[in-house]
Design a protein around this motif. Structure first.
Motif, PDB file in Angstrom:
ATOM      1  N   ASP A  85       0.620  -1.393  -4.767  1.00 27.84           N
ATOM      2  CA  ASP A  85      -0.614  -0.638  -4.494  1.00 27.84           C
ATOM      3  C   ASP A  85      -1.649  -1.075  -5.514  1.00 27.84           C
ATOM      4  OD1 ASP A  85      -2.510   1.741  -4.004  1.00 27.84           O
ATOM      5  OD2 ASP A  85      -0.864   2.222  -2.643  1.00 27.84           O
ATOM      6  N   ASP A 113      -3.484  -6.155  -4.804  1.00 26.07           N
ATOM      7  CA  ASP A 113      -4.543  -5.863  -3.836  1.00 26.07           C
ATOM      8  C   ASP A 113      -4.143  -6.540  -2.526  1.00 26.07           C
ATOM      9  OD1 ASP A 113      -6.804  -5.862  -2.260  1.00 26.07           O
ATOM     10  OD2 ASP A 113      -8.185  -6.382  -3.880  1.00 26.07           O
ATOM     11  N   GLY A 165       0.855  -1.194   0.000  1.00 27.66           N
ATOM     12  CA  GLY A 165       0.000   0.000   0.000  1.00 27.66           C
ATOM     13  C   GLY A 165       0.881   1.230   0.000  1.00 27.66           C
ATOM     14  N   ARG A 223       3.245   1.442   5.818  1.00 26.50           N
ATOM     15  CA  ARG A 223       3.242   2.778   6.419  1.00 26.50           C
ATOM     16  C   ARG A 223       1.905   3.475   6.133  1.00 26.50           C
ATOM     17  NH1 ARG A 223       3.122   8.518   4.805  1.00 26.50           N
ATOM     18  NH2 ARG A 223       4.209   9.655   6.411  1.00 26.50           N
TER      19      ARG A 223
HETATM   20  C1  LIG Z   1      -2.770   6.369   3.430  1.00 30.79           C
HETATM   21  S1  LIG Z   1      -2.122   5.781   1.937  1.00 30.79           S
HETATM   22  C2  LIG Z   1      -0.449   5.441   2.382  1.00 30.79           C
HETATM   23  C3  LIG Z   1       0.459   5.376   1.197  1.00 30.79           C
HETATM   24  C4  LIG Z   1       1.926   5.119   1.529  1.00 30.79           C
HETATM   25  N1  LIG Z   1       2.113   3.914   2.327  1.00 30.79           N
HETATM   26  C5  LIG Z   1       2.544   6.304   2.208  1.00 30.79           C
HETATM   27  O1  LIG Z   1       2.833   6.211   3.406  1.00 30.79           O
HETATM   28  O2  LIG Z   1       2.712   7.339   1.555  1.00 30.79           O
HETATM   29  C6  LIG Z   1      -2.827   4.163   1.806  1.00 30.79           C
HETATM   30  C7  LIG Z   1      -2.552   3.474   0.498  1.00 30.79           C
HETATM   31  O3  LIG Z   1      -3.219   2.212   0.497  1.00 30.79           O
HETATM   32  C8  LIG Z   1      -3.602   1.949  -0.840  1.00 30.79           C
HETATM   33  N2  LIG Z   1      -4.653   0.931  -0.903  1.00 30.79           N
HETATM   34  C9  LIG Z   1      -5.942   1.052  -0.560  1.00 30.79           C
HETATM   35  N3  LIG Z   1      -6.593  -0.090  -0.755  1.00 30.79           N
HETATM   36  C10 LIG Z   1      -5.689  -0.979  -1.233  1.00 30.79           C
HETATM   37  C11 LIG Z   1      -5.756  -2.355  -1.609  1.00 30.79           C
HETATM   38  N4  LIG Z   1      -6.900  -3.028  -1.521  1.00 30.79           N
HETATM   39  N5  LIG Z   1      -4.630  -2.939  -2.037  1.00 30.79           N
HETATM   40  C12 LIG Z   1      -3.461  -2.254  -2.114  1.00 30.79           C
HETATM   41  N6  LIG Z   1      -3.340  -0.952  -1.761  1.00 30.79           N
HETATM   42  C13 LIG Z   1      -4.443  -0.321  -1.331  1.00 30.79           C
HETATM   43  C14 LIG Z   1      -4.079   3.307  -1.335  1.00 30.79           C
HETATM   44  O4  LIG Z   1      -4.161   3.366  -2.739  1.00 30.79           O
HETATM   45  C15 LIG Z   1      -3.033   4.240  -0.726  1.00 30.79           C
HETATM   46  O5  LIG Z   1      -1.976   4.448  -1.606  1.00 30.79           O
END
Ligand SMILES: C[S@@+](CC[C@H](N)C(=O)[O-])C[C@H]1O[C@@H](n2cnc3c(N)ncnc32)[C@H](O)[C@@H]1O
Length: 497
Positions: free
Chosen positions: A303, A334, A280, A359
């Motif tokens: 992501d 996912d 993510g 994170r």
């Molecule tokens: C709050 S952001 C944090 C992004 C990154 N870790 C950072 O610290 O900058 C949460 C991330 O989770 C991703 N996300 C949400 N649902 C997801 C899924 N089902 N599978 C993978 N990633 C996902 C979102 O697209 C987003 O980029």
């Protein structure tokens, strides 16, 4: 604080509020040093105590009704910040220089830069200078600008922090690229002023009146959608929002010092070409910092497919060498599905990554969904794989007498809290709130925005510990960030999950 500044090689002072500091510009060595020292751990800790004390004093002496008016109308202040950002006033004032600009000229320039829609071409509007002036005056009253003489405004240290570094010519030519190649702070403000602000205005309707009966979160009620936030971002019409959200995550790196994430884990002890999967990971905000600091490591940012598809472009020319060399690569995954195998450039197919980094992800989901994510990672992990969760760990607003951890938050004390709980962030007998009040407010504000946006939460150490165990991970170490409630939570696989 004073001691640190006085003992600096060129005897600098703490930066003055009236002086803009544009992070995209080159600075004289003493100016750069004065700025760099603000995040020196002892200075940072002292600044936090000043903020905590001033917050507590203000709460004590401010007439309660005045405090109430400010609190219940905090939305008015955010709306003004939103005007500042969306009308590109900071960029206009940067170009105007230290003498500032009369509000009539600001309005005329801002109106000329205006764009019709978030994805559209510029569409000039006639912006009322008198109204804009009132907006800017409230911001100046809260120290977010300077009114240098009647109706003439200039940037100060706080407003300059919102600067994208883009020229007004660039903003006119490609408004949809406003946040590309920036530090993401302006994008963070824009996202907060748009989605988060709207969601927050429905929190009470959702929490108290709906009680979760009809809507899964305040976000769903506010936007009248059954979709989860990240699915909704991918809806037609939200292209600009999705792109902006990725940038805003870059902006949230300001919550932590880069030094914290760089030293929050023994990255230097990992072997050559060890693979870190940033689960993510968004557009790779954290991976690029780590990849710059640790050239021997490989980072795979996972992501949702639409996010990784736009990620490299979002960086503009920044970190291009990392992407070209494959030291940071992107992979659609996912995290609610079993981790698939993936190929890392120059290494091949990876079966068991060395580290899973998570994170600001767990805080987006309620416990049962975090459990699914952690379980998927546990099933894909090898016996030596480590899990690094980076999230806020919230202390109580009172002393936690059941905590095994001691006082935390004194300079040089960040590693003492190996068990993860915190008795108090201030020494016994201090009149300050045990969680440092205003100085820690960011963590609790983030918790409530997680509640509104996702029906999710920031967690206490105990909550995180139980959750990790339930998915087959044992927390072995917690390192708390200097100057904030962010923590680096290291876990290892428990046998037989
Ligand atoms: C709050 S952001 C944090 C992004 C990154 N870790 C950072 O610290 O900058 C949460 C991330 O989770 C991703 N996300 C949400 N649902 C997801 C899924 N089902 N599978 C993978 N990633 C996902 C979102 O697209 C987003 O980029």
């Amino acid at each position: 604080m004073e001691k640190t500044y006085k003992s600096a090689p060129s005897k600098v002072d703490y930066p003055h509020l009236d002086d803009p500091y544009y992070s995209t510009q080159k600075h004289a060595p003493d100016v750069a040093m004065a700025e760099a020292l603000t995040i020196e751990p002892r200075v940072f800790a002292a600044a936090n105590r000043i903020v905590a004390a001033c917050g507590q004093l203000t709460a004590t002496v401010h007439k309660p009704f005045y405090s109430l008016v400010e609190s219940v109308n905090a939305g008015a202040f955010l709306a003004c910040l939103q005007v500042l950002e969306s009308a590109n006033v900071v960029e206009i004032l940067r170009e105007a220089g230290p003498d500032g600009l009369h509000v009539e000229e600001i309005a005329s320039k801002a109106g000329g830069l205006h764009r019709k829609t978030e994805d559209g071409r510029p569409g000039p509007v006639s912006l009322d200078p008198a109204k804009l002036g009132r907006v800017l005056r409230l911001l100046a009253t809260y120290h977010w600008l300077r009114e240098v003489k009647p109706d003439v405004f200039a940037n100060n240290r706080l407003s300059s922090f919102l600067d994208t570094g883009k020229s007004t010519k660039e903003l006119l030519r490609s408004p949809e690229e406003k946040y590309d190649g920036t530090d993401g702070v302006a994008a963070y403000l824009a996202t907060s002023g748009d989605e988060v602000f709207k969601v927050m205005s429905y929190l009470s309707d959702w929490l108290v009146d709906d009680g979760g009966a009809n809507y899964a979160s305040a976000f769903n009620l506010a936007f009248k959608t059954p979709l989860k936030y990240y699915d909704w971002l991918e809806e037609p019409g939200n292209k600009g929002r999705m792109r902006r959200f990725g940038h805003s995550m870059n902006g949230t790196r300001q919550w932590e010092l880069a030094e914290n994430v760089i030293h929050g884990f023994a990255w230097d002890e990992l072997p050559q070409d060890a693979v870190v999967v940033d689960v993510g990971g968004g557009i790779g905000s954290v991976s690029v910092i780590l990849a710059e600091a640790y050239p021997h490591l490989r980072f795979v940012v996972e992501d949702r497919a639409p996010v990784v598809a736009i990620a490299p472009q979002a960086w503009g020319s920044r970190h291009a060498e990392l992407f070209q060399a494959g030291r940071v690569s992107f992979h659609g995954q996912d995290f609610f599905q079993p981790q698939g195998l993936f190929r890392v450039p120059g290494i091949g197919v990876v079966h068991e990554p060395t580290v899973y980094l998570l994170r600001a992800v767990a805080h987006n989901w309620p416990d049962e969904k975090v459990w699914e994510i952690l379980l998927n990672l546990r099933r894909a992990a090898g016996p030596q794989t480590k899990l690094l969760i980076v999230d806020n760990l919230l202390p109580y607003a009172c002393v936690d007498d059941e905590s095994a951890g001691g006082e935390n938050g004194r300079s040089g004390d960040a590693e003492s809290d190996a068990l993860g709980t915190v008795r108090s962030l201030v020494p016994d007998g201090s009149p300050l709130l045990p969680n440092l009040g205003r100085a820690s407010a960011n963590g609790y504000i983030l918790d409530i925005t997680m509640l509104g946006r996702f029906d999710a939460k920031e967690r206490t150490f105990r909550e995180m510990d139980v959750l990790a165990r339930s998915a087959g991970w044992r927390i072995v170490r917690v390192k708390r960030a200097v100057g904030s409630l962010w923590a680096y939570i290291i876990a290892e696989p428990l046998g037989g999950a």
